[in-house]
Every structure is written in structure tokens, then in C-alpha cells.
Design an enzyme around this catalytic site. Structure first.
Site, PDB file in Angstrom:
ATOM      1  N   ASP A   1       0.830  -1.208   0.000  1.00  0.00           N
ATOM      2  CA  ASP A   1       0.000   0.000   0.000  1.00  0.00           C
ATOM      3  C   ASP A   1       0.868   1.263   0.000  1.00  0.00           C
ATOM      4  O   ASP A   1       1.982   1.257   0.506  1.00  0.00           O
ATOM      5  CB  ASP A   1      -0.919  -0.023   1.237  1.00  0.00           C
ATOM      6  CG  ASP A   1      -2.066   0.962   1.117  1.00  0.00           C
ATOM      7  OD1 ASP A   1      -2.424   1.342  -0.018  1.00  0.00           O
ATOM      8  OD2 ASP A   1      -2.597   1.364   2.164  1.00  0.00           O
TER       9      ASP A   1
ATOM     10  N   HIS B   1       2.124   3.441  -9.010  1.00  0.00           N
ATOM     11  CA  HIS B   1       1.896   2.020  -9.299  1.00  0.00           C
ATOM     12  C   HIS B   1       3.072   1.454 -10.121  1.00  0.00           C
ATOM     13  O   HIS B   1       3.535   0.353  -9.871  1.00  0.00           O
ATOM     14  CB  HIS B   1       0.583   1.825 -10.061  1.00  0.00           C
ATOM     15  CG  HIS B   1      -0.633   2.216  -9.263  1.00  0.00           C
ATOM     16  ND1 HIS B   1      -0.814   1.824  -7.955  1.00  0.00           N
ATOM     17  CD2 HIS B   1      -1.729   2.957  -9.578  1.00  0.00           C
ATOM     18  CE1 HIS B   1      -1.960   2.312  -7.499  1.00  0.00           C
ATOM     19  NE2 HIS B   1      -2.534   3.005  -8.465  1.00  0.00           N
TER      20      HIS B   1
ATOM     21  N   LEU C   1      10.996 -20.303  -4.906  1.00  0.00           N
ATOM     22  CA  LEU C   1       9.970 -19.489  -4.236  1.00  0.00           C
ATOM     23  C   LEU C   1       8.610 -19.651  -4.890  1.00  0.00           C
ATOM     24  O   LEU C   1       8.485 -19.629  -6.115  1.00  0.00           O
ATOM     25  CB  LEU C   1      10.391 -18.008  -4.306  1.00  0.00           C
ATOM     26  CG  LEU C   1       9.381 -16.992  -3.762  1.00  0.00           C
ATOM     27  CD1 LEU C   1       9.289 -17.067  -2.246  1.00  0.00           C
ATOM     28  CD2 LEU C   1       9.744 -15.578  -4.201  1.00  0.00           C
TER      29      LEU C   1
END
Ligand code: IPE
Ligand code: IPE
Ligand code: MG
Length: 245
Positions: free
Chosen positions: A17, A34, A128
Site C-alpha cells: 500500500d 503504481h 519461491l
């Protein structure tokens, strides 16, 4: 580089955020935040891979984010698509297995196809596990699990009295993965915003004022070191956990 602490979380879940505020501070449009946030994603994925974290779940777009201005939503979709197209090969090279959770039928067919291609290409990778939550909501996740169970009951495969926590958990989006050990939310807000509601039941929660585009390896290491200092009791007493009782 080595692990910042011996006690490494197996699963880290992050609410990324603060992109909009990062841009605003610089007198830039929100989409610049963004865009810059994608670099933080890359840094975080690489660092988690390096440290040996097993699962990294990133909240990219919530089921509530559709309520944003149409232009921002469409830009976020565009960015999601271009980032996936650009990064999938590198993820694959780095042995990362990509998985997307959320209600993807709401996405444009082109985006749905890219998601599927990226997942398929990386499905056998052993490194991962990178989970992207897109059009995801914790309420939706629980509801879709219960719906599957209800179908089994309707077909006579399951008795309603057999529905328990384990049954519900087994149909959630991350059913095959351990629950998050460490939750991180950047951007200063201290809330869950309909992220993994069920799965965060016993997760350690780390909140930082750092805005997502400024999040880096040092911040991640700081969160992991904080995690290592927590005593996880899962309802028991501290003495029990320490073996004194
Ligand atoms: C997070 O940053 C990105 C998404 C929710 C997609 P925000 O866009 O929420 O940034 P702020 O909270 O407005 O600063
Ligand atoms: C949560 O951030 C969702 C994502 C990061 C994808 P929001 O910015 O949407 O959360 P609220 O609205 O401030 O709670
Ligand atoms: Mg926000």
C-alpha cells in the site's frame, strides 16, 4: 547475502500500500506510483528467493479496488499485464513458481490468458512460490470454499454435520500452502482490508509507514528480524512455549 536472522518465516504475505501517496508527494499522477511499485515487487521477490522464503503472497488488487476511478482500474490492469509479460521469463529462470488467487473471471480474456500461461510455464519450479492476489477478497475466499462444500452436501458426498474448520480451510485459495507467518503492510494503515482473513488467524502483523515504492531489501530484512523476535504462542502460555511448564 545471508538471512538476517535464523528464524525465517516460511510464508510472508504483503499488502503493498501507498503507491498513490508516494506519487502525490512527488506531484506525479497516481499511476507513476503504481509503476514504481513494480520495482519494489521485483526487489522483494528476489530478496525472498535469496533468503529461502518458501511462499510470498502479494496483494495486488482487492475485490473492492474496482470502485476506484475507471482510468486507474484500467491502468492497473494494463500494468499487471505488461509486468507479467515482461517478468515471467525472469521468474522462470529464477525457479519461481507463480500462482494467482482471486476471482479471475472478471478480468479481460487477454489478461486471463497471460495469467494461465505464466502459471503453466512455472508450474514445476521448485523455488519461491509467488502468489499474486488479484481481484481477491478474504470474504470471497471463504464464501467460495463454503459454496464448494455445499455442492458436495447437495450431491450426497458430504454430511453437513461433517463441515468443520478443516473442511473449510481445505477449499480456500491457499489450501496447499502453510498459513502466512509474517504479514507486512506498507503505507502506514493498520488494517487488513479484506486480505487473507482466515489464513491470518495466527500471523504476526508488521506495519510500516514506508510507502510501497520505497520498500526495499533493508525494510524486508527489518520486518523479518522483528518477526524473529516475536514469541508465537498459539493460545498457550509463554512458559509452555519456552518448555518451562
Ligand atoms: C496500493 O497503493 C496499490 C493498490 C491498491 C492497487 P494505493 O493505490 O492504495 O496507494 P494509496 O493508499 O492511495 O497511497
Ligand atoms: C489494499 O489497499 C489492497 C491492495 C494493496 C491491493 P487499499 O488501499 O485498497 O486499502 P484501503 O482501501 O485503504 O483499506
Ligand atoms: Mg491504499
Amino acid at each position: 547475502m545471508t538471512a538476517p536472522h535464523a528464524c525465517l518465516p516460511r510464508h510472508i504475505a504483503i499488502i503493498m500500500d501507498g503507491n498513490g501517496r508516494w506519487a502525490k508527494k512527488r506531484f506525479l499522477p497516481r499511476h507513476a506510483g503504481h509503476r514504481s511499485g513494480v520495482d519494489s515487487v521485483r526487489r522483494t521477490v528476489n530478496r525472498c528467493g535469496e533468503l529461502g522464503v518458501e511462499v510470498l503472497t502479494l496483494f495486488a488488487f482487492s475485490s473492492e479496488n474496482w470502485q476506484r476511478p475507471e482510468q486507474e482500474v484500467s491502468l492497473l490492469m494494463q500494468l499487471f499485464m505488461t509486468a507479467l509479460k515482461r517478468e515471467t521469463k525472469a521468474l522462470h529462470r529464477n525457479n519461481v513458481r507463480l500462482q494467482v488467487i482471486g476471482e479471475r473471471s472478471a478480468f479481460a480474456p487477454e489478461l486471463q490468458a497471460i495469467l494461465q500461461e505464466s502459471e503453466q510455464l512455472t508450474q514445476h519450479n521448485q523455488g519461491l512460490r509467488l502468489v499474486i492476489a488479484a481481484n481477491y477478497g478474504g470474504h470471497w475466499d471463504i464464501a467460495q470454499s463454503v459454496q464448494k462444500l455445499a455442492e458436495q452436501v447437495a450431491q450426497g458426498q458430504l454430511k453437513s454435520s461433517d463441515i468443520d474448520c478443516q473442511q473449510i480451510a481445505s477449499h480456500l485459495s491457499l489450501a496447499d500452502l502453510p498459513n502466512p507467518d509474517l504479514f507486512i503492510r506498507t503505507g502506514g494503515e493498520q488494517r487488513i482490508s479484506n486480505f487473507l482473513l482466515w489464513q491470518l488467524a495466527y500471523t504476526e502483523l508488521f506495519f510500516t509507514d514506508v510507502l510501497w515504492p520505497d520498500f526495499n531489501e533493508t525494510e524486508l530484512d527489518r520486518a523479518i528480524a522483528w518477526f524473529a523476535s516475536r514469541q508465537r504462542r498459539f493460545g498457550r502460555t509463554g512458559d509452555q512455549v519456552e518448555g518451562n511448564a
